[in-house]
Design a protein around this motif. Sequence first.
Motif, short mmCIF file in Angstrom:
data_model
loop_
_atom_site.label_atom_id
_atom_site.label_comp_id
_atom_site.label_asym_id
_atom_site.label_seq_id
_atom_site.Cartn_x
_atom_site.Cartn_y
_atom_site.Cartn_z
N ALA A 70 -54.68 44.76 110.03
CA ALA A 70 -53.55 44.02 110.62
C ALA A 70 -52.25 44.67 110.10
O ALA A 70 -52.30 45.44 109.13
CB ALA A 70 -53.64 42.55 110.21
N ASP A 71 -51.04 44.40 110.65
CA ASP A 71 -50.73 43.39 111.66
C ASP A 71 -50.70 43.99 113.07
O ASP A 71 -51.65 44.63 113.48
CB ASP A 71 -49.35 42.79 111.36
N GLY A 72 -49.53 43.81 113.72
CA GLY A 72 -49.40 44.05 115.16
C GLY A 72 -49.67 45.44 115.67
O GLY A 72 -50.09 45.62 116.81
N ASP A 73 -49.39 46.46 114.86
CA ASP A 73 -49.68 47.83 115.30
C ASP A 73 -49.89 48.70 114.06
O ASP A 73 -49.08 49.56 113.73
CB ASP A 73 -48.60 48.40 116.22
N ALA A 74 -51.05 48.48 113.42
CA ALA A 74 -51.33 49.20 112.17
C ALA A 74 -51.32 50.72 112.37
O ALA A 74 -51.13 51.47 111.42
CB ALA A 74 -52.66 48.74 111.60
N LEU A 75 -51.50 51.14 113.62
CA LEU A 75 -51.50 52.58 113.89
C LEU A 75 -50.09 53.19 113.74
O LEU A 75 -49.93 54.41 113.79
CB LEU A 75 -52.05 52.84 115.31
N ALA A 76 -49.09 52.37 113.53
CA ALA A 76 -47.73 52.88 113.30
C ALA A 76 -47.64 53.55 111.93
O ALA A 76 -46.75 54.37 111.68
CB ALA A 76 -46.73 51.73 113.37
N VAL A 77 -48.56 53.20 111.05
CA VAL A 77 -48.54 53.78 109.69
C VAL A 77 -48.82 55.29 109.79
O VAL A 77 -49.63 55.73 110.61
CB VAL A 77 -49.60 53.07 108.81
N ASP A 78 -48.14 56.06 108.94
CA ASP A 78 -48.31 57.51 109.03
C ASP A 78 -49.77 57.91 108.77
O ASP A 78 -50.49 57.24 108.03
CB ASP A 78 -47.36 58.22 108.06
N THR A 79 -50.16 59.00 109.40
CA THR A 79 -51.58 59.39 109.41
C THR A 79 -52.13 59.63 108.00
O THR A 79 -53.25 59.21 107.69
CB THR A 79 -51.76 60.64 110.29
N SER A 80 -51.36 60.25 107.13
CA SER A 80 -51.93 60.56 105.80
C SER A 80 -52.19 59.27 105.02
O SER A 80 -53.20 59.15 104.32
CB SER A 80 -51.05 61.53 105.03
N THR A 81 -51.32 58.27 105.16
CA THR A 81 -51.56 56.98 104.49
C THR A 81 -52.78 56.29 105.09
O THR A 81 -53.63 55.75 104.36
CB THR A 81 -50.31 56.06 104.62
N LEU A 82 -52.87 56.31 106.42
CA LEU A 82 -54.04 55.69 107.07
C LEU A 82 -55.34 56.35 106.59
O LEU A 82 -56.34 55.67 106.34
CB LEU A 82 -53.93 55.82 108.59
N LEU A 83 -55.30 57.66 106.45
CA LEU A 83 -56.51 58.37 106.00
C LEU A 83 -56.89 57.95 104.58
O LEU A 83 -58.08 57.77 104.28
CB LEU A 83 -56.30 59.88 106.08
N GLN A 84 -55.89 57.74 103.74
CA GLN A 84 -56.19 57.30 102.36
C GLN A 84 -56.79 55.90 102.37
O GLN A 84 -57.70 55.59 101.61
CB GLN A 84 -54.91 57.31 101.52
#
Length: 292
Positions: A70-84
């Motif tokens: 969550a929340d509304g658009d977690a894909l907004a987080v930068d790719t390297s942070t999402l990968l971690q």
Amino acid sequence: MIHYSEPLFRPPSEANNVIIQITHGCSYNACSFCSMYETKQYKQKSLDEVFEDIETLNKYYSQAHKIFLADGDALAVDTSTLLQILKKLYASFPNLRRVTSYASPINLEQKSLEELSTLYEAGLKLIYFGIETGSDVLLKKIQKGTTFSKMKEGLNKASQAGFKISATVILGVGGREYSKEHVAQTARLVNETTLNYLSTLQLGLQQTKEAQFYKKFEQGFTWLDDKEMLEEQLHFLEALQPTNKIIFRSNHASNAFALAGTLPKNTNRLIDEVKYAIKDESLLTPSWLRGF
Ligand code: SF4
């Protein structure tokens, strides 16, 4: 202690799954019909906070198979942070099979095919995406911040990266005035992409959003009644010609008449059910029993 901030939304299909909140609110937060995050200022949570939440939730749900970000658009987080975050999740939950999140059209525009493919390989498997409408006229009126072509490009890029896509369409979003345009362009978008899940819900507006929503309909906005919503649903189903299998649902709390089937296999049966409901309004769920 888990760092959840309210309100916390998740898709109905994630009701039994673990939720890790990695952002607060929606990074766009401007759609004129949407009140989900109007009380929240968008903020990305720190990696330390997210990791702390993962460790805390792991104490209670170590056997979890599915996790929603969550929340509304977690894909907004930068790719390297999402990968971690994905790496930490799969290392912490040995039975984890899939991670999912909401994604906005802007998120898909901003991430390259390579980034999306890397995220998919790292375990982000499905995105929930609000199409709302395929009509450029209406997308502008509802301030969705995108266009037919941008959505088509983003959705096809996500599919190419491997993602499964669960999309929603809002019946009645163009009122009586734009119903035909809404149906034609939305069906066209579905036909020109490869969605895996599709659901339709009925327009509902919180009082706080009414002024913003109506302002863009300079010629007025006439709400569809339940019968007209079903007629729109009917024309939409008739116009769908997906090239792949789509699990179709119209069973949101807002819907007057529930539908479930697989497209294109059950299209004719779904069409017959809607026709039946249009003729016999006693089959509809009364509005006081519904929500949005
Ligand atoms: S992108 Fe989604 S969550 Fe954000 S304002 Fe629009 S509809 Fe609401």
